[in-house]
Enzyme design. Structure first.
Site, PDB file in Angstrom:
ATOM      1  N   LYS A   1       6.732   2.961  18.320  1.00 17.51           N
ATOM      2  CA  LYS A   1       6.648   4.376  17.946  1.00 17.51           C
ATOM      3  C   LYS A   1       7.033   5.274  19.126  1.00 17.51           C
ATOM      4  CE  LYS A   1       2.968   3.143  14.728  1.00 17.51           C
ATOM      5  NZ  LYS A   1       1.494   2.995  14.569  1.00 17.51           N
TER       6      LYS A   1
ATOM      7  N   LYS B   1       9.041   0.990  11.822  1.00 18.74           N
ATOM      8  CA  LYS B   1       9.191   1.307  13.249  1.00 18.74           C
ATOM      9  C   LYS B   1       9.860   0.176  14.018  1.00 18.74           C
ATOM     10  CE  LYS B   1       5.348   1.316  11.936  1.00 18.74           C
ATOM     11  NZ  LYS B   1       4.018   1.381  11.345  1.00 18.74           N
TER      12      LYS B   1
ATOM     13  N   THR C   1       0.821  -1.211   0.000  1.00 17.48           N
ATOM     14  CA  THR C   1       0.000   0.000   0.000  1.00 17.48           C
ATOM     15  C   THR C   1       0.855   1.262   0.000  1.00 17.48           C
ATOM     16  OG1 THR C   1      -1.412  -1.270   1.467  1.00 17.48           O
ATOM     17  CG2 THR C   1      -1.957   1.037   1.186  1.00 17.48           C
TER      18      THR C   1
END
Lengths: 428, 428
Positions: free
Chosen positions: B207, B107, B14
């Site tokens: 994160k 991440k 994506t």
């Protein structure tokens, strides 16, 4: 890189002293983050003998900001004097001519002379940065210029004058009329010397014009911002709006329409449950809409020593790190002339008017709307104790032209008492 | 500068296709903004023959991402494969070794290998940028690293896993239990292949660890993040919290305390009227608190093709503009080792427990709290129709140690049925 970045700071008011405090307090931190010391070579202000709560003894003093801006030992001219013209502009021009970078909090100067200054800077290979000019401590210039650089901007919105938002939310929470809250704000020192800058939407309009230029690649066109202040907002409208799930905000909106760039700074109704609707007191909020990122909302203090100084430092530290970006995010020579569209984007409107309490009055109003091609979403008519009855109407989407047509029509009905109120409802 | 900036993109899911779409669609805009064309030299993915809805014919194909990362004609290696180790790490290391800049959305890789990669990049004069790794389209890495660079960071908070926030808000709005909403989210494709990454707080914890490093100048220490997922949050707690004016969020909090760096990713109660409390569905929000700027709130889409691709492009365009900044905002060699403090900052807590309905039961609970030095702010006991009675307590500020002590005490009273629930109330 361990060469210090040397500043010359003109203007030692709240923001200027805030900047000096940060540089003194966080010297090591700033060096760690940029790889070089941030130093102050010289400062300048109108009054020399004044206790500002910071030690200025290590810095040279200049009475003349132009002399400050062009000093050999100044790499970055930090302009915190304010005013669109006069010493601020003269010193900024002198700094640029001398090849210095400029960091400024001066929205008025850039809103009016931004294009000329940006072109001059480009010619000299200097940069002009102005994070502190828009929405105080919120890094919105950076978010738009850099964070959303991969996006075609669709719309920029913002509540960017804390004083107006304070007045509007205070009117609502305390149930006080505009005049009374205005005096309160004045007593608290919230208003500019010329309060029209605040309540007339001019200050916020300057900020919107700067964001528009970045967002749409157009020359700054403050003169094309449709300005409407909050002076005419009544407690009655605030209450009625709240009752229908809305709040009234002095909202800036900039968007590129098929007919040109639309820039408005005016009172709008926004849903009470939206982030903008929930914004209280003097806080600022900017909403950026990009074709890829979607809607990004930024919220923070729009003024004050710390927040504004933080924004100035952000620009200074970017320069220390060697970041070079064009004033409005692309070469000044490529910024296009603005084709201005006056509120062409259709929107629903909130209307409030007083009707004479006699048979057929409401029908006449409805007929005017129908003839203007405006359909009604919701309508309320209140009790008939008086000889006039308040009527509230929320229309479906309509153009400003159609609405103006209807407003003229209302006057001709002979049943509308006084001037009807019309406030745009912005989809946020 | 008109030399093109040439990308090699590894990973065509994506986000990868989103990046390609932006580069193809906005070629002129990107060049206007950076002064140079952004081109793609080569791409790489697991499967070559697959219709991704973008034209790849102009780009070389590499089966091996390492080969892609080290190509002569690649200036920036764009890593969008994911996974802490394996091909993503191998190709990133190879890119750095070849002196390429790296832009990544990974991440997990940075939370675990960030320090090593940052050191390697520094040695080679390369930069690693990772805006897309944290909170999708929200330019929060930039806001923290650059926008607040003049601030000592006081606290970083965030709702950074959209799936968890979707589950929690859906439980509340639909009145459904966790298991049912979990299945719903799964059916909608909202969950990672290993759902623990989402609901266990791991993804959000990664994160938080990255933001902590920037905020406090410490080495990334994901292993020190206290992790607690949302699996045990009941509809009962959501309802009771709402009734008392709170909402339950999977909230990340990082702050430097006198005893070290505290990093938590856990369910917390926040005021329903706060920006964090009002956050619905899959939207992300990050709150940055600086000593000068005060509280800055950023809100936007935390995932999805457009938002994440927008963040990748922000990094790419910064590199095109010549911005060079250390991975975590200061040289990797100066990042300090983390002294980890486990939730030492005191806070009020929400407690819910079932008490046997017999005389003196509540007194025993109150005594346990008193002996642990915990005072009660609010307490509610509900109807006695059953043989047990639910009791809700909001405590005043207390430490996690005192609370753990009390939890042990509750078990020893003999009147508390089952395990009491304790959820921290975060002042936001």
């Amino acid at each position: 890189m361990s060469t210090p970045l040397r500043l010359g700071i003109a203007g030692l008011g709240t923001v200027g002293t805030g900047v000096i405090k940060i540089i003194q307090k966080h010297a090591d931190l700033l060096t760690d983050r940029t790889g070089r010391p941030i130093t102050i070579s010289a400062v300048s202000a109108r009054t020399r003998d004044k206790d500002r709560g910071v030690d200025l003894s290590g810095y040279a003093w200049e009475d003349d900001p132009v002399a400050l801006a062009t000093r050999e030992d100044v790499d970055v001219f930090v302009e915190l004097m304010g005013g669109a013209d006069g010493p601020a502009k003269a010193a900024t021009e002198a700094a640029i001519a001398a090849g210095k970078d400029v960091v400024t909090a001066n929205k008025a100067m850039l809103a009016i002379h931004g294009q000329d200054l940006a072109e001059a800077a480009e010619e000299k290979g200097a940069v002009i940065r102005f994070e502190a000019a828009v929405a105080g401590g919120i890094p919105v210039v950076k978010a738009l210029t850099e964070g959303l650089a991969g996006n075609k901007t669709l719309r920029v919105m913002g509540v960017m004058n804390g004083t107006c938002n304070y007045i509007l939310t205070r009117m609502e929470s305390a149930g006080l009329p505009y005049d009374e809250v205005f005096e309160e704000a004045n007593a608290l020192g919230y208003l500019e010397a010329d309060p029209t800058l605040d309540v007339g939407g001019i200050d916020a309009g300057h900020k919107l014009a700067l964001l528009s230029a970045i967002a749409f690649g157009t020359k700054v066109a403050f003169e094309d911002v449709e300005l409407e202040g909050i002076e005419r907002i009544s407690i009655e409208d605030i209450r009625q709006a709240a009752d229908m799930g809305f709040r009234i905000k002095l909202l800036g909106v900039a968007q590129m329409t098929g007919r040109g760039l639309e820039q408005r700074m005016s009172p709008c109704l926004v849903p009470a449950s939206s982030p903008l609707g929930q914004l209280e007191n003097a806080t600022n909020m900017v909403v950026l809409e990009g074709d890829a990122a979607g809607q990004i909302v930024l919220r923070g203090a729009g003024a004050g020593e710390g927040p504004t100084a933080s924004a100035v430092m952000s620009d200074v530290l970017d320069i220390a790190r060697g970041f070079r970006v064009s004033t409005f995010g692309r070469p000044a020579s490529t910024l296009t002339d603005v084709v201005s569209a006056k509120a062409t984007a259709a929107a629903p409107y909130y209307l409030r008017m007083e009707l004479q309490d006699k048979p057929g009055a409401l029908a006449k109003v409805a007929t005017v709307l129908g003839e203007a091609g405006i359909s009604i979403d919701r309508m309320r008519q209140y009790g008939h104790a008086e000889t006039t009855a308040p009527v509230l109407i929320v229309t479906h989407k309509t153009t400003r032209d159609a609405l103006d047509h209807a407003m003229t029509g209302f006057a001709a009905t002979g049943v509308v008492v006084g001037d009807p109120v019309a406030i745009r409802i912005e989809a946020v």
